[in-house]
Design a protein around this motif. Structure first.
Motif, PDB file in Angstrom:
ATOM      1  N   VAL A  21       0.841  -1.203   0.000  1.00 27.16           N
ATOM      2  CA  VAL A  21       0.000   0.000   0.000  1.00 27.16           C
ATOM      3  C   VAL A  21       0.873   1.248   0.000  1.00 27.16           C
ATOM      4  N   TYR A  22       1.890   1.262   0.864  1.00 24.73           N
ATOM      5  CA  TYR A  22       2.796   2.422   0.912  1.00 24.73           C
ATOM      6  C   TYR A  22       3.493   2.624  -0.424  1.00 24.73           C
ATOM      7  N   ASP A  23       3.952   1.540  -1.036  1.00 26.75           N
ATOM      8  CA  ASP A  23       4.634   1.634  -2.329  1.00 26.75           C
ATOM      9  C   ASP A  23       3.688   2.159  -3.410  1.00 26.75           C
ATOM     10  N   ALA A  24       2.446   1.670  -3.405  1.00 31.63           N
ATOM     11  CA  ALA A  24       1.483   2.083  -4.422  1.00 31.63           C
ATOM     12  C   ALA A  24       1.147   3.570  -4.307  1.00 31.63           C
ATOM     13  N   VAL A  25       1.050   4.067  -3.080  1.00 34.63           N
ATOM     14  CA  VAL A  25       0.789   5.501  -2.885  1.00 34.63           C
ATOM     15  C   VAL A  25       1.999   6.320  -3.324  1.00 34.63           C
ATOM     16  N   ALA A  26       3.178   5.871  -2.958  1.00 33.76           N
ATOM     17  CA  ALA A  26       4.402   6.615  -3.278  1.00 33.76           C
ATOM     18  C   ALA A  26       4.638   6.712  -4.774  1.00 33.76           C
ATOM     19  N   THR A  27       4.207   5.704  -5.533  1.00 30.24           N
ATOM     20  CA  THR A  27       4.440   5.682  -6.976  1.00 30.24           C
ATOM     21  C   THR A  27       3.199   6.067  -7.783  1.00 30.24           C
ATOM     22  N   PRO A  57       7.621  10.965   6.415  1.00 30.75           N
ATOM     23  CA  PRO A  57       7.652  12.353   5.928  1.00 30.75           C
ATOM     24  C   PRO A  57       7.031  12.554   4.559  1.00 30.75           C
ATOM     25  N   GLN A  58       7.026  11.521   3.718  1.00 33.91           N
ATOM     26  CA  GLN A  58       6.506  11.695   2.366  1.00 33.91           C
ATOM     27  C   GLN A  58       4.990  11.535   2.260  1.00 33.91           C
ATOM     28  N   PHE A  59       4.343  11.139   3.382  1.00 37.52           N
ATOM     29  CA  PHE A  59       2.905  10.909   3.354  1.00 37.52           C
ATOM     30  C   PHE A  59       2.167  11.836   4.321  1.00 37.52           C
ATOM     31  N   GLU A  60       0.961  12.210   3.913  1.00 41.44           N
ATOM     32  CA  GLU A  60      -0.002  12.840   4.815  1.00 41.44           C
ATOM     33  C   GLU A  60      -0.882  11.721   5.337  1.00 41.44           C
ATOM     34  N   THR A  61      -0.924  11.532   6.646  1.00 43.88           N
ATOM     35  CA  THR A  61      -1.658  10.407   7.231  1.00 43.88           C
ATOM     36  C   THR A  61      -2.739  10.920   8.168  1.00 43.88           C
ATOM     37  N   LEU A  62      -3.965  10.440   7.969  1.00 42.60           N
ATOM     38  CA  LEU A  62      -5.103  10.853   8.793  1.00 42.60           C
ATOM     39  C   LEU A  62      -5.722   9.612   9.428  1.00 42.60           C
ATOM     40  N   PHE A 102      -8.187  -3.008  23.891  1.00 47.20           N
ATOM     41  CA  PHE A 102      -7.080  -2.731  22.985  1.00 47.20           C
ATOM     42  C   PHE A 102      -7.672  -2.441  21.609  1.00 47.20           C
ATOM     43  N   GLU A 103      -7.086  -1.495  20.914  1.00 45.83           N
ATOM     44  CA  GLU A 103      -7.667  -1.066  19.646  1.00 45.83           C
ATOM     45  C   GLU A 103      -6.651  -1.081  18.512  1.00 45.83           C
ATOM     46  N   ARG A 104      -7.141  -1.372  17.324  1.00 46.56           N
ATOM     47  CA  ARG A 104      -6.325  -1.301  16.107  1.00 46.56           C
ATOM     48  C   ARG A 104      -6.680  -0.012  15.372  1.00 46.56           C
ATOM     49  N   PRO A 105      -5.740   0.935  15.263  1.00 45.93           N
ATOM     50  CA  PRO A 105      -6.028   2.185  14.544  1.00 45.93           C
ATOM     51  C   PRO A 105      -5.928   2.004  13.040  1.00 45.93           C
ATOM     52  N   LEU A 106      -6.780   2.696  12.321  1.00 46.79           N
ATOM     53  CA  LEU A 106      -6.769   2.686  10.864  1.00 46.79           C
ATOM     54  C   LEU A 106      -6.492   4.094  10.350  1.00 46.79           C
ATOM     55  N   GLY A 107      -5.701   4.193   9.299  1.00 48.87           N
ATOM     56  CA  GLY A 107      -5.360   5.492   8.750  1.00 48.87           C
ATOM     57  C   GLY A 107      -5.453   5.513   7.237  1.00 48.87           C
ATOM     58  N   VAL A 108      -5.777   6.685   6.695  1.00 44.01           N
ATOM     59  CA  VAL A 108      -5.787   6.890   5.252  1.00 44.01           C
ATOM     60  C   VAL A 108      -4.614   7.800   4.918  1.00 44.01           C
ATOM     61  N   LEU A 109      -3.893   7.477   3.866  1.00 42.96           N
ATOM     62  CA  LEU A 109      -2.696   8.250   3.537  1.00 42.96           C
ATOM     63  C   LEU A 109      -2.627   8.573   2.052  1.00 42.96           C
ATOM     64  N   HIS A 110      -1.938   9.681   1.764  1.00 39.37           N
ATOM     65  CA  HIS A 110      -1.660  10.061   0.379  1.00 39.37           C
ATOM     66  C   HIS A 110      -0.327  10.787   0.344  1.00 39.37           C
ATOM     67  N   ARG A 111       0.215  10.959  -0.840  1.00 40.62           N
ATOM     68  CA  ARG A 111       1.494  11.641  -0.963  1.00 40.62           C
ATOM     69  C   ARG A 111       1.363  13.083  -0.506  1.00 40.62           C
ATOM     70  N   LYS A 112       2.312  13.544   0.287  1.00 44.08           N
ATOM     71  CA  LYS A 112       2.205  14.855   0.922  1.00 44.08           C
ATOM     72  C   LYS A 112       2.140  15.989  -0.090  1.00 44.08           C
ATOM     73  N   ARG A 113       2.909  15.890  -1.171  1.00 48.03           N
ATOM     74  CA  ARG A 113       2.951  17.003  -2.123  1.00 48.03           C
ATOM     75  C   ARG A 113       1.978  16.819  -3.282  1.00 48.03           C
ATOM     76  N   ALA A 114       1.190  15.769  -3.261  1.00 44.98           N
ATOM     77  CA  ALA A 114       0.237  15.527  -4.344  1.00 44.98           C
ATOM     78  C   ALA A 114      -1.086  16.233  -4.047  1.00 44.98           C
ATOM     79  N   GLU A 115      -1.624  16.894  -5.058  1.00 42.52           N
ATOM     80  CA  GLU A 115      -2.922  17.534  -4.903  1.00 42.52           C
ATOM     81  C   GLU A 115      -4.012  16.502  -5.165  1.00 42.52           C
ATOM     82  N   LEU A 116      -4.868  16.290  -4.196  1.00 47.69           N
ATOM     83  CA  LEU A 116      -5.892  15.263  -4.333  1.00 47.69           C
ATOM     84  C   LEU A 116      -6.966  15.691  -5.318  1.00 47.69           C
ATOM     85  N   SER A 117      -7.435  14.739  -6.116  1.00 45.23           N
ATOM     86  CA  SER A 117      -8.553  14.997  -7.017  1.00 45.23           C
ATOM     87  C   SER A 117      -9.822  15.193  -6.190  1.00 45.23           C
ATOM     88  N   LEU A 118     -10.856  15.742  -6.824  1.00 45.85           N
ATOM     89  CA  LEU A 118     -12.129  15.915  -6.120  1.00 45.85           C
ATOM     90  C   LEU A 118     -12.683  14.583  -5.607  1.00 45.85           C
TER      91      LEU A 118
END
Length: 291
Positions: free
Chosen positions: A131-137, A152-157, A263-279
């Motif tokens: 998943v990380y590789d697919a987002v980075a590329t 550092p290369q990802f924005e993670t929420l 105990f909890e498993r956190p889930l996060g959504v991530l995208h490339r930090k410098r990429a402008e997200l589409s609508l």
């Protein structure tokens, strides 16, 4: 310039002047001319021609990586100009791990497509590191993982947490208990995920804190197969509650809470930090983050 960049990226990716020419409806000579013109314009040699492959120079690698981003943005612009401004439509690729895609996302996806039926949403199942590789590329617009790494290369929420629970089959001796202590797992047969998976790493860290080491029967690369092993075997396991809701309803698995929890498993959504997200990507993130 755009056409030359597209021809160059095709040449690099196919490693063939013939295939690059075929993709762009050109002759091999025309591909060579486009390459020469691009090199002259940029002032650098981009490739070294070998007998069997095209090898990029250092400058060629830089141009190739930049070209992919330029072409992606250009194609987004073309699509945007073909539809009414502000309309949420077009492709959206989301890469996710199996357990999240199968058990956590369906309600979000249903809500999203109800609101934005013109979006072509593609859910791509990958392992966590993939998943990380697919987002980075830029192979996907968004990635969704458990226990997200802050890089550092990802924005993670962070968008959700799921309780971890102990599971066992309906014949297990603990099936009537309301809670089980982690200490009780020290000698209980245990079905585990593979050691390189984030949930396994988190549970191993928890076991070390408690000073226990459950005897592992088997290791699996996904929760679906792990659940089947628990259903038919003597072992227990710890999994996110959402992943066993159908089995609990069917009565094939029993869920027991952990005494030391929750105990909890956190889930996060991530995208490339410098990429402008589409609508479409922006709206999908909003659906995930909605309370």
């Amino acid at each position: 310039m755009i056409r030359s960049l597209r021809i160059y990226t095709d040449l690099v990716e196919t490693q063939s002047f013939t295939e690059a020419a075929h993709r762009n409806y050109l002759t091999q000579s025309a591909v060579s001319q486009h390459l020469k013109a691009l090199e002259e314009r940029l002032g650098h040699k981009l490739v070294e021609r070998g007998r069997r492959r095209v090898k990029m120079t250092a400058a060629g690698t830089l141009v190739y990586e930049a070209s992919k981003e330029i072409l992606r943005r250009y194609e987004e612009m073309e699509r945007a100009l073909k539809r009414p401004f502000g309309e949420v439509s077009g492709p959206l690729k989301v890469g996710t791990i199996y357990s999240v895609g199968l058990h956590e996302l369906p309600s979000y996806i249903a809500s999203y497509l109800e609101n934005f039926p013109e979006v072509d949403l593609q859910l791509i199942y990958l392992k966590a590191n993939e998943v990380y590789d697919a987002v980075a590329t830029d192979r996907v617009d968004l990635g969704i993982v458990a226990y997200p790494k802050i890089l550092p290369q990802f924005e993670t929420l962070m968008f959700k947490k799921d309780e971890l629970v102990l599971i066992m089959n309906r014949k297990h001796r603990w099936r009537k208990r309301k809670k089980v202590s982690l200490k009780d797992l020290s000698e209980e047969p245990y079905e585990a995920l593979q050691v390189d998976m984030p949930t396994r790493r988190a549970l191993d860290a928890l076991f070390r804190e408690e000073g226990i080491r459950p005897p592992v029967l088997h290791e699996f690369d996904n929760i679906e197969v792990l659940k089947k092993a628990v259903e038919v075997g003597p072992g227990v396991s710890i999994v996110p509650r959402a992943t066993v809701s159908s089995e609990v309803q069917a009565g094939t698995l029993i869920v027991v809470e952990l005494t030391e929890g929750p105990f909890e498993r956190p889930l996060g959504v991530l995208h490339r930090k410098r990429a402008e997200l589409s609508l479409p990507a922006q709206e999908f993130v909003q659906i995930l983050l909605k309370p």
